[in-house]
Design a protein around this motif. Structure first.
Motif, PDB file in Angstrom:
ATOM      1  N   GLY A  87       0.813  -1.214   0.000  1.00  0.00           N
ATOM      2  CA  GLY A  87       0.000   0.000   0.000  1.00  0.00           C
ATOM      3  C   GLY A  87       0.842   1.257   0.000  1.00  0.00           C
ATOM      4  N   ASP A  88       2.137   1.089   0.269  1.00  0.00           N
ATOM      5  CA  ASP A  88       3.064   2.226   0.281  1.00  0.00           C
ATOM      6  C   ASP A  88       4.291   1.934  -0.577  1.00  0.00           C
ATOM      7  N   TRP A  89       4.153   0.957  -1.484  1.00  0.00           N
ATOM      8  CA  TRP A  89       5.250   0.643  -2.387  1.00  0.00           C
ATOM      9  C   TRP A  89       5.424   1.786  -3.376  1.00  0.00           C
ATOM     10  N   THR A  90       6.660   2.058  -3.744  1.00  0.00           N
ATOM     11  CA  THR A  90       6.949   3.116  -4.706  1.00  0.00           C
ATOM     12  C   THR A  90       7.571   2.517  -5.960  1.00  0.00           C
ATOM     13  N   SER A  91       7.611   3.325  -7.002  1.00  0.00           N
ATOM     14  CA  SER A  91       8.192   2.883  -8.270  1.00  0.00           C
ATOM     15  C   SER A  91       8.755   4.085  -9.009  1.00  0.00           C
ATOM     16  N   SER A  92       9.423   3.797 -10.106  1.00  0.00           N
ATOM     17  CA  SER A  92      10.072   4.861 -10.879  1.00  0.00           C
ATOM     18  C   SER A  92       9.091   5.691 -11.695  1.00  0.00           C
ATOM     19  N   HIS A  93       7.831   5.259 -11.806  1.00  0.00           N
ATOM     20  CA  HIS A  93       6.841   5.974 -12.612  1.00  0.00           C
ATOM     21  C   HIS A  93       5.519   6.108 -11.860  1.00  0.00           C
ATOM     22  N   VAL A  94       4.853   7.220 -12.120  1.00  0.00           N
ATOM     23  CA  VAL A  94       3.544   7.478 -11.513  1.00  0.00           C
ATOM     24  C   VAL A  94       2.526   7.869 -12.582  1.00  0.00           C
ATOM     25  N   VAL A  95       1.280   7.555 -12.281  1.00  0.00           N
ATOM     26  CA  VAL A  95       0.156   8.032 -13.079  1.00  0.00           C
ATOM     27  C   VAL A  95      -0.434   9.219 -12.320  1.00  0.00           C
ATOM     28  N   HIS A  96      -0.604  10.324 -13.021  1.00  0.00           N
ATOM     29  CA  HIS A  96      -1.246  11.503 -12.438  1.00  0.00           C
ATOM     30  C   HIS A  96      -2.716  11.470 -12.836  1.00  0.00           C
TER      31      HIS A  96
END
Length: 125
Positions: A87-96
């Protein structure tokens, strides 16, 4: 609660340039939203008002994010960093996306992160 998903014209055009893997990753997020809403998402999902305190235009950017209901979600491209809890994992890309009432998500941009860059006004059309 299922979420209604829509797309800005700019996002639709952007999708034409993405790799098959990126399209699948975004598609998986859309499927989760439509099925169970914002609950049980693996990635970090938050309003885009968390502008760095050191940014010269911090207050302007926060106001822009608020006025346009901007949020971003870490979709897991290329992989999730799973050091934090689910639920708090991050990644190199995001969707806005624009989130007015937690019942709909209007996708407006997709970009690498960090650094955090708010979507330009023309992507909101």
């Amino acid at each position: 609660m299922a979420v209604k998903v829509s797309y800005s014209q700019s996002f639709i055009e952007l999708m034409k340039s993405l790799s098959t893997q990126e399209l699948k990753t975004i598609g998986d997020f859309i499927t989760m939203l439509k099925a169970s809403g914002f609950t049980s998402l693996p990635g970090r999902n938050k309003p885009s008002t968390g502008v760095s305190e050191n940014h010269a235009r911090r207050l302007q950017l926060i106001q822009y994010a608020i006025e346009n209901n901007l949020w971003h979600y870490h979709v897991g491209h290329k992989v999730y960093d799973q050091k934090k809890p689910f639920g708090d994992w991050t990644s190199s890309h995001v969707v806005h996306y624009q989130n007015e009432n937690c019942q709909s998500a209007r996708f407006v941009h997709y970009d690498s992160h960090p650094p955090m860059k708010l979507p330009a006004a023309n992507t909101l059309k």
